[in-house]
Design an enzyme around this catalytic site. Structure first.
Site, PDB file in Angstrom:
ATOM      1  CG  ASP A   1       1.423  -1.847   9.121  1.00 31.08           C
ATOM      2  OD1 ASP A   1       2.294  -1.745  10.005  1.00 31.08           O
ATOM      3  OD2 ASP A   1       0.286  -1.364   9.224  1.00 31.08           O
TER       4      ASP A   1
ATOM      5  CB  CYS B   1      -8.186   4.471   0.742  1.00 34.13           C
ATOM      6  SG  CYS B   1      -9.298   3.519  -0.324  1.00 34.13           S
TER       7      CYS B   1
ATOM      8  CB  CYS C   1     -11.555  -2.842  -0.147  1.00 37.85           C
ATOM      9  SG  CYS C   1     -10.057  -2.579  -1.121  1.00 37.85           S
TER      10      CYS C   1
ATOM     11  CB  SER D   1      -0.894   0.005   1.234  1.00 43.02           C
ATOM     12  OG  SER D   1      -0.093   0.154   2.398  1.00 43.02           O
TER      13      SER D   1
END
Length: 380
Positions: free
Chosen positions: A32, A217, A120, A28
């Site tokens: 993480d 997002c 998602c 992303s």
């Protein structure tokens, strides 16, 4: 007695060398997923980074020059360059709009409180992206989610993260057994986010101190109403705020500006007790309010059940579980009664306030960290 020449399992559970194990990492651009990619690359795996372009901030916010997720894509690409593995950007904007954004807007207009991050994962990341990983001949796909995959007697099981403060099980309940076989979550065992950031420092990642994204997002400033107003202009139609008997108490400027359990900003004064939003009726353009006790619910209808238990869902008339009816609530004792393979009724042992259609109800083993799946709360 013949010697067993089977190589030991590597850290991803395959009986071969890391170099012979291809893993697609969903990146992303945050700390993480970057740590997952760097960790696996350092361990010698054949890593392929993939970043999804899911939305255009400029289109979502109707602003000129708004960032179109470019910074996150750039950050993911830099991590791949620094660690020496290939990185691809896939344009999933149309898929994301059809599978996630449109339903988000429609369910909000339907008086529900949707959780688009779950859709998602279910419809884009763990479906289309997972298929792309298989097309790339990857042995598995890894993500930066805080959840654990453990092997049990009957195969892969889903378990809550070691760090309860970071646990993302609420958002991943719809992961199917088939997807779980293919997925890996290398961060789920870590004790804290600090441990993740320490690994980012160790690998020299430039995103080590990048702040966490707390918003949905495609709603980067947290203003759901403005996004929905752009997608569905009729959502801003004015209407009445009424009590449970239908008495008009005030006017409102669109049901999208209200959520179940809301108390502030109703514009109703001079009453003996505070009133809360207890129901939204978009067809009548009404916001229904009432005293706090009207928010309390013990019976919760569930649809689209995804079951991750060892026995078939319908094999018992009831299951004693813990459930979470909001991402911010701790699990609470409940009885889960299957009505069909995909529908159920949940009886809460202690009434919960603000149980809202459109939220998820996630099932947990009350005696362990295991997740038994979950479903979607509806009106019944």
């Amino acid at each position: 007695m013949p010697l067993d020449h089977t190589p030991p399992l590597n850290s991803l559970g395959f009986a071969k060398a890391p170099a012979d194990t291809r893993v697609v990492v969903a990146m992303s651009g945050g700390v993480d997923s970057s740590v997952v990619a760097a960790m696996l690359a350092e361990e010698g795996y054949d890593v392929v980074g993939v970043t999804l372009q899911l939305y255009d901030h400029g289109a979502a916010l109707a602003k000129k020059g708004a960032c179109c997720a470019g910074i996150d894509i750039h950050d993911a690409r830099r991590v791949a360059e620094d660690m020496g593995f290939p990185h691809y950007v896939l344009d999933y904007e149309n898929v994301f709009k059809d599978a996630v954004i449109d339903e988000f807007a429609d369910s909000y207009l339907g008086g529900a409180t949707p959780v688009p991050c779950i859709r998602c994962n279910e419809r884009v990341k763990f479906k289309d992206l997972l298929e792309t990983a298989k097309d790339l001949e990857a042995d598995c796909m890894a993500t930066g989610h805080y959840i654990q995959r453990m092997m049990g007697e009957n195969g892969a099981e889903l378990h809550a993260a070691a760090d309860a403060n970071r646990d993302q099980s609420y958002f991943l309940f719809s992961t199917t057994p088939e997807q779980l076989d293919y997925l890996r979550f290398p961060l789920g065992h870590l004790p804290s986010k600090d441990a993740t950031r320490a690994l980012a420092e160790k690998y020299g990642l430039r995103v080590a101190n990048k702040p966490d994204s707390m918003d949905i997002c495609f709603v980067p400033d947290g203003d759901y109403a403005s996004v929905i107003r752009k997608l569905r202009p009729e959502a801003a139609d004015p209407g009445n705020i009424v009590d449970h008997e239908g008495t008009v108490l005030a006017k409102h400027d669109g049901v999208i500006n209200y959520t179940i359990g809301q108390r502030r900003g109703l514009g109703i004064g001079g009453l003996a007790e505070p009133l809360y939003v207890v129901r939204l009726d978009p067809d009548r353009k009404e916001v229904v309010v009432g005293p706090k006790h009207m928010l309390a619910t013990r019976t919760v209808p569930i649809k689209e059940v995804n079951w991750l238990g060892d026995e078939p869902f319908n094999s018992r008339s009831e299951w004693h579980v813990s459930v979470r009816v909001r991402s911010t609530r701790p699990p609470t004792d409940a009885i889960l009664r299957p009505l069909s393979e995909t529908t159920a009724e949940v009886e809460l042992m202690v009434a919960e306030e603000g149980v809202s259609p459109g939220q998820a109800c996630v099932f947990y083993d009350p005696d362990s960290s295991r997740i038994f799946g979950g479903g979607w709360i509806h009106r019944g």
